[in-house]
Design a protein around this motif. Sequence first.
Motif, PDB file in Angstrom:
ATOM      1  N   GLU A   1     136.037 -38.185  28.977  1.00  0.00           N
ATOM      2  CA  GLU A   1     135.247 -37.218  28.832  1.00  0.00           C
ATOM      3  C   GLU A   1     134.490 -37.120  27.230  1.00  0.00           C
ATOM      4  O   GLU A   1     133.824 -36.302  27.555  1.00  0.00           O
ATOM      5  CB  GLU A   1     136.164 -36.490  29.842  1.00  0.00           C
ATOM      6  CG  GLU A   1     135.720 -36.871  30.627  1.00  0.00           C
ATOM      7  CD  GLU A   1     136.328 -35.218  32.056  1.00  0.00           C
ATOM      8  OE1 GLU A   1     137.356 -34.169  31.628  1.00  0.00           O
ATOM      9  OE2 GLU A   1     136.640 -35.459  32.548  1.00  0.00           O
ATOM     10  N   ARG A   2     135.620 -37.063  25.954  1.00  0.00           N
ATOM     11  CA  ARG A   2     135.366 -36.435  24.676  1.00  0.00           C
ATOM     12  C   ARG A   2     134.226 -37.676  23.958  1.00  0.00           C
ATOM     13  O   ARG A   2     134.346 -37.419  22.417  1.00  0.00           O
ATOM     14  CB  ARG A   2     136.497 -36.112  24.391  1.00  0.00           C
ATOM     15  CG  ARG A   2     136.824 -34.838  25.139  1.00  0.00           C
ATOM     16  CD  ARG A   2     138.569 -33.985  24.502  1.00  0.00           C
ATOM     17  NE  ARG A   2     139.048 -33.117  25.189  1.00  0.00           N
ATOM     18  CZ  ARG A   2     139.866 -32.530  24.210  1.00  0.00           C
ATOM     19  NH1 ARG A   2     140.639 -32.373  22.994  1.00  0.00           N
ATOM     20  NH2 ARG A   2     139.948 -31.171  25.022  1.00  0.00           N
ATOM     21  N   ILE A   3     133.916 -38.524  24.672  1.00  0.00           N
ATOM     22  CA  ILE A   3     133.645 -39.776  23.983  1.00  0.00           C
ATOM     23  C   ILE A   3     131.897 -39.894  24.472  1.00  0.00           C
ATOM     24  O   ILE A   3     131.653 -39.390  25.505  1.00  0.00           O
ATOM     25  CB  ILE A   3     134.008 -40.939  24.112  1.00  0.00           C
ATOM     26  CG1 ILE A   3     135.323 -41.196  23.626  1.00  0.00           C
ATOM     27  CG2 ILE A   3     133.741 -41.882  23.431  1.00  0.00           C
ATOM     28  CD1 ILE A   3     135.811 -41.003  22.061  1.00  0.00           C
ATOM     29  N   ASN A   4     131.030 -39.853  23.065  1.00  0.00           N
ATOM     30  CA  ASN A   4     130.038 -39.457  23.486  1.00  0.00           C
ATOM     31  C   ASN A   4     128.866 -41.407  23.920  1.00  0.00           C
ATOM     32  O   ASN A   4     129.225 -42.003  22.567  1.00  0.00           O
ATOM     33  CB  ASN A   4     128.845 -39.084  22.894  1.00  0.00           C
ATOM     34  CG  ASN A   4     127.501 -39.346  22.761  1.00  0.00           C
ATOM     35  OD1 ASN A   4     126.645 -39.800  23.960  1.00  0.00           O
ATOM     36  ND2 ASN A   4     126.624 -37.989  21.882  1.00  0.00           N
ATOM     37  N   TYR A   5     129.550 -41.636  24.824  1.00  0.00           N
ATOM     38  CA  TYR A   5     128.911 -42.782  25.158  1.00  0.00           C
ATOM     39  C   TYR A   5     127.417 -43.469  24.775  1.00  0.00           C
ATOM     40  O   TYR A   5     127.588 -44.630  25.254  1.00  0.00           O
ATOM     41  CB  TYR A   5     129.210 -43.451  26.927  1.00  0.00           C
ATOM     42  CG  TYR A   5     131.250 -43.589  26.587  1.00  0.00           C
ATOM     43  CD1 TYR A   5     131.505 -44.889  26.837  1.00  0.00           C
ATOM     44  CD2 TYR A   5     131.374 -42.644  27.323  1.00  0.00           C
ATOM     45  CE1 TYR A   5     132.745 -45.037  26.725  1.00  0.00           C
ATOM     46  CE2 TYR A   5     133.094 -42.218  27.223  1.00  0.00           C
ATOM     47  CZ  TYR A   5     133.802 -43.759  26.835  1.00  0.00           C
ATOM     48  OH  TYR A   5     135.255 -44.094  27.536  1.00  0.00           O
ATOM     49  N   ASP A   6     126.440 -42.405  24.998  1.00  0.00           N
ATOM     50  CA  ASP A   6     124.905 -42.837  25.102  1.00  0.00           C
ATOM     51  C   ASP A   6     125.030 -43.602  23.347  1.00  0.00           C
ATOM     52  O   ASP A   6     124.130 -44.034  22.839  1.00  0.00           O
ATOM     53  CB  ASP A   6     124.392 -41.403  25.738  1.00  0.00           C
ATOM     54  CG  ASP A   6     124.328 -41.721  27.014  1.00  0.00           C
ATOM     55  OD1 ASP A   6     124.814 -42.315  27.454  1.00  0.00           O
ATOM     56  OD2 ASP A   6     124.119 -40.128  27.655  1.00  0.00           O
ATOM     57  N   GLU A   7     125.731 -42.310  22.408  1.00  0.00           N
ATOM     58  CA  GLU A   7     125.733 -42.782  21.621  1.00  0.00           C
ATOM     59  C   GLU A   7     126.140 -44.323  21.155  1.00  0.00           C
ATOM     60  O   GLU A   7     125.244 -44.717  19.739  1.00  0.00           O
ATOM     61  CB  GLU A   7     126.319 -41.272  20.489  1.00  0.00           C
ATOM     62  CG  GLU A   7     125.841 -41.330  18.921  1.00  0.00           C
ATOM     63  CD  GLU A   7     126.794 -40.755  17.790  1.00  0.00           C
ATOM     64  OE1 GLU A   7     126.286 -40.226  16.947  1.00  0.00           O
ATOM     65  OE2 GLU A   7     127.594 -40.353  18.873  1.00  0.00           O
TER      66      GLU A   7
ATOM     67  N   GLU B   1     123.547 -46.634  21.754  1.00  0.00           N
ATOM     68  CA  GLU B   1     122.299 -46.782  21.264  1.00  0.00           C
ATOM     69  C   GLU B   1     122.658 -47.528  20.086  1.00  0.00           C
ATOM     70  O   GLU B   1     122.018 -48.061  19.195  1.00  0.00           O
ATOM     71  CB  GLU B   1     122.113 -45.295  21.239  1.00  0.00           C
ATOM     72  CG  GLU B   1     120.539 -44.989  20.040  1.00  0.00           C
ATOM     73  CD  GLU B   1     119.953 -43.523  19.778  1.00  0.00           C
ATOM     74  OE1 GLU B   1     119.476 -43.367  18.485  1.00  0.00           O
ATOM     75  OE2 GLU B   1     120.821 -43.195  20.622  1.00  0.00           O
TER      76      GLU B   1
ATOM     77  N   ASP C   1     123.790 -50.736  28.840  1.00  0.00           N
ATOM     78  CA  ASP C   1     124.228 -48.949  30.265  1.00  0.00           C
ATOM     79  C   ASP C   1     125.055 -49.679  30.858  1.00  0.00           C
ATOM     80  O   ASP C   1     124.284 -49.553  32.125  1.00  0.00           O
ATOM     81  CB  ASP C   1     123.115 -48.140  30.082  1.00  0.00           C
ATOM     82  CG  ASP C   1     123.770 -46.815  30.701  1.00  0.00           C
ATOM     83  OD1 ASP C   1     124.938 -46.863  30.933  1.00  0.00           O
ATOM     84  OD2 ASP C   1     123.310 -45.630  31.035  1.00  0.00           O
TER      85      ASP C   1
ATOM     86  N   TRP D   1     130.601 -49.815  29.029  1.00  0.00           N
ATOM     87  CA  TRP D   1     131.844 -48.309  28.746  1.00  0.00           C
ATOM     88  C   TRP D   1     133.196 -49.020  28.602  1.00  0.00           C
ATOM     89  O   TRP D   1     133.777 -48.197  28.455  1.00  0.00           O
ATOM     90  CB  TRP D   1     131.207 -48.334  30.775  1.00  0.00           C
ATOM     91  CG  TRP D   1     132.050 -46.759  30.551  1.00  0.00           C
ATOM     92  CD1 TRP D   1     131.995 -45.862  30.085  1.00  0.00           C
ATOM     93  CD2 TRP D   1     133.422 -46.497  31.501  1.00  0.00           C
ATOM     94  NE1 TRP D   1     133.542 -44.798  30.873  1.00  0.00           N
ATOM     95  CE2 TRP D   1     134.032 -45.390  31.209  1.00  0.00           C
ATOM     96  CE3 TRP D   1     133.949 -48.097  32.243  1.00  0.00           C
ATOM     97  CZ2 TRP D   1     135.442 -45.248  31.355  1.00  0.00           C
ATOM     98  CZ3 TRP D   1     135.477 -47.586  32.506  1.00  0.00           C
ATOM     99  CH2 TRP D   1     136.178 -45.761  32.005  1.00  0.00           C
TER     100      TRP D   1
ATOM    101  N   LYS E   1     141.443 -35.019  20.271  1.00  0.00           N
ATOM    102  CA  LYS E   1     139.937 -34.654  19.463  1.00  0.00           C
ATOM    103  C   LYS E   1     139.539 -35.516  18.640  1.00  0.00           C
ATOM    104  O   LYS E   1     139.701 -36.263  17.579  1.00  0.00           O
ATOM    105  CB  LYS E   1     140.250 -33.254  18.994  1.00  0.00           C
ATOM    106  CG  LYS E   1     140.191 -32.164  20.154  1.00  0.00           C
ATOM    107  CD  LYS E   1     139.996 -30.594  18.971  1.00  0.00           C
ATOM    108  CE  LYS E   1     140.496 -29.391  20.115  1.00  0.00           C
ATOM    109  NZ  LYS E   1     140.630 -28.040  19.775  1.00  0.00           N
TER     110      LYS E   1
ATOM    111  N   PRO F   1     132.940 -37.496  15.318  1.00  0.00           N
ATOM    112  CA  PRO F   1     132.344 -38.496  15.624  1.00  0.00           C
ATOM    113  C   PRO F   1     131.731 -39.796  15.028  1.00  0.00           C
ATOM    114  O   PRO F   1     132.080 -39.818  14.531  1.00  0.00           O
ATOM    115  CB  PRO F   1     130.928 -37.249  14.989  1.00  0.00           C
ATOM    116  CG  PRO F   1     131.879 -36.220  14.191  1.00  0.00           C
ATOM    117  CD  PRO F   1     133.220 -36.088  13.955  1.00  0.00           C
TER     118      PRO F   1
END
Length: 285
Positions: free
Chosen positions: A112-118, A121, A127, A132, A260, A263
């Motif tokens: 949940e704390r990972i920006n998979y879309d980033e 990209e 996708d 994932w 945490k 980025p």
Amino acid sequence: MYRRPLQSAVRNFVNVSASRAAYGKVLDQEACLARALVACQLARVPSPSLTPCRSLHMNTQLYSVKETPQHTEEEVGAFTKLIEAIGFTGPLKYNKWKIKIAALRMYTCCVERINYDEFFEKCSLPDTLNSWFLVAQLHVWMCLVRMRQEGRAGKYMCRYIVHSMWEDVEQRSKILGIDAMHRKEATKVMTETFYAAIFGYDEGILSDDCVLAAALWRNLFNRECEDPKQLELMVEYVRKQMQYIDALEGEDLLLTGEVKWRPLVEENAQSILKVATPTYNDTGL
């Protein structure tokens, strides 16, 4: 009759020659010893023309690049060793249910704390469920590396982190509508990929950036990365993330499982942010 005087003369000559050789050898040894003593005496006398040499300092203590406290192995009794040899887990430092809850929370942080879309990209990944899983297993592996340093309790937590991951993969496969046969085949392939990736990442994190980049190219990019900047970005991400996780307190991780992540892209990647100590109540929740 004439042979006896000749034999005695030969014996006397041989004995005299042997005694002379032995005496000469003793003289040579005494001469060498005398020269060595003279050399030692000359070495002790300080000479004004010679600069004094610094004495050689010998130290048997080994230093690592990063001075981190080494975790000592826990002392367990004979009964604990016996039941763990059978396959069970003996008494741990913390309550097992607390460790299981912390393991679930740590895996949740990987999801949940990972920006998979980033990641999709920046790394040009499709996708899909497999993409994932490749990104998720990278973060799960980093958590496993950190928790394996916490002794028997950390290894127990690693087991339930992996267990939570496979349960999540099973649920996501069902939500996507994958039938049982294909789901079983996909899970088998993912299992082989996961354990192969663990060995590759372990080798990469202990080696230089070239080995780590090769492991990322094989496992994360699935051998389809043609942009070296993407590999450079991921190598930098893994290095800084591992350094950041290593600074977290092991006791806090065992009780809370809160992680945490830094980025993916940041300006000053070399700086290590000050780790905020998580808060938990008396029961460790």
